[in-house]
Design a protein around this motif. Structure first.
Motif, PDB file in Angstrom:
ATOM      1  N   VAL A 180     -15.965  -3.383  -2.254  1.00 42.23           N
ATOM      2  CA  VAL A 180     -16.672  -2.123  -2.504  1.00 42.23           C
ATOM      3  C   VAL A 180     -18.133  -2.261  -2.099  1.00 42.23           C
ATOM      4  N   ARG A 181     -18.776  -3.369  -2.504  1.00 41.84           N
ATOM      5  CA  ARG A 181     -20.176  -3.583  -2.143  1.00 41.84           C
ATOM      6  C   ARG A 181     -20.361  -3.590  -0.631  1.00 41.84           C
TER       7      ARG A 181
ATOM      8  N   ARG B  55      -6.077  -2.880  -1.682  1.00 44.25           N
ATOM      9  CA  ARG B  55      -7.359  -3.582  -1.832  1.00 44.25           C
ATOM     10  C   ARG B  55      -7.237  -4.955  -2.468  1.00 44.25           C
TER      11      ARG B  55
ATOM     12  N   ARG C 235     -12.440  -7.659  -5.414  1.00 45.90           N
ATOM     13  CA  ARG C 235     -12.333  -6.233  -5.064  1.00 45.90           C
ATOM     14  C   ARG C 235     -13.706  -5.583  -5.116  1.00 45.90           C
ATOM     15  N   SER C 236     -14.532  -6.008  -6.071  1.00 49.78           N
ATOM     16  CA  SER C 236     -15.906  -5.482  -6.155  1.00 49.78           C
ATOM     17  C   SER C 236     -16.688  -5.833  -4.901  1.00 49.78           C
TER      18      SER C 236
ATOM     19  N   TYR D 286       0.859  -1.179   0.000  1.00 51.77           N
ATOM     20  CA  TYR D 286       0.000   0.000   0.000  1.00 51.77           C
ATOM     21  C   TYR D 286       0.894   1.227   0.000  1.00 51.77           C
TER      22      TYR D 286
ATOM     23  N   GLY E 180     -18.617  -1.871   1.415  1.00 54.64           N
ATOM     24  CA  GLY E 180     -18.244  -0.576   1.972  1.00 54.64           C
ATOM     25  C   GLY E 180     -16.833  -0.532   2.523  1.00 54.64           C
ATOM     26  N   VAL E 181     -16.013  -1.513   2.194  1.00 55.33           N
ATOM     27  CA  VAL E 181     -14.620  -1.537   2.652  1.00 55.33           C
ATOM     28  C   VAL E 181     -13.797  -0.753   1.636  1.00 55.33           C
ATOM     29  N   THR E 182     -13.492   0.486   1.972  1.00 52.79           N
ATOM     30  CA  THR E 182     -12.768   1.353   1.046  1.00 52.79           C
ATOM     31  C   THR E 182     -11.366   1.677   1.539  1.00 52.79           C
ATOM     32  N   GLU E 183     -11.091   1.440   2.803  1.00 54.36           N
ATOM     33  CA  GLU E 183      -9.791   1.749   3.379  1.00 54.36           C
ATOM     34  C   GLU E 183      -8.884   0.518   3.343  1.00 54.36           C
TER      35      GLU E 183
END
Length: 119
Positions: free
Chosen positions: A72-73, A57, A68-69, A17, A75-78
Motif C-alpha cells: 500500500v505504501r 495482495r 501488505r502495508s 484472486y 502504491g501497489v493496489t492492483e
C-alpha cells in the motif's frame, strides 16, 4: 444441511484472486466438501491461477517478501501476475528494497520478542 461459504472466503482459502476466477465460482457459494474437492483435484483454471495469477495482495506481498502495508505504501493496489512479480524481483525498485528491509526488521523483532526470557 452442509455449511457453505461465500466465494470470497473460498478464494481466500484457495489463495486466488476472486475477480480472475470463472464466473460460476465467483457467483456460487461453495460447501466444505466442494472446497476440499478443488484442493484435492484442482481444475485447470485453478492450476493456472495459482501458477500465473493474477494474485491477491497477500500472495503478492509474500512472493515479494514485503508486508501488505508495504504494498500500500508503495502504491501497489492492483493484483499482479507472475510476470509482473518476476520483473520486480529481477530488477527491484527502491521501494521494494526498502520495504523488504522493513519487513525483515519487523519479523526479526517479533521473533526476538517471542523468545524473551521474561515471557
Amino acid at each position: 444441511m452442509s455449511q457453505t461459504m461465500k466465494p470470497v472466503t473460498a478464494a481466500a482459502k484457495l489463495g486466488i484472486y476472486l475477480p480472475a476466477a470463472p464466473e460460476e465460482f465467483r457467483t456460487t457459494p461453495i460447501g466444505r466438501a466442494g472446497l476440499e474437492a478443488l484442493r484435492a483435484d484442482p481444475p485447470q483454471w485453478l492450476v493456472d491461477l495459482r501458477r500465473n495469477g493474477p494474485f491477491p495482495r497477500d500472495v503478492v506481498a509474500r512472493k515479494l517478501g514485503v508486508s501488505r502495508s508495504g504494498l500500500v505504501r508503495a502504491g501497489v493496489t492492483e493484483a499482479l501476475d507472475a510476470d509482473q512479480i518476476g520483473e520486480l524481483i529481477a530488477d527491484p525498485p527502491d521501494w521494494l528494497v526498502r520495504e523488504r528491509e522493513t519487513h525483515r526488521a519487523v519479523l526479526a523483532e517479533k521473533e526476538r520478542l517471542r523468545h524473551r526470557p521474561d515471557r
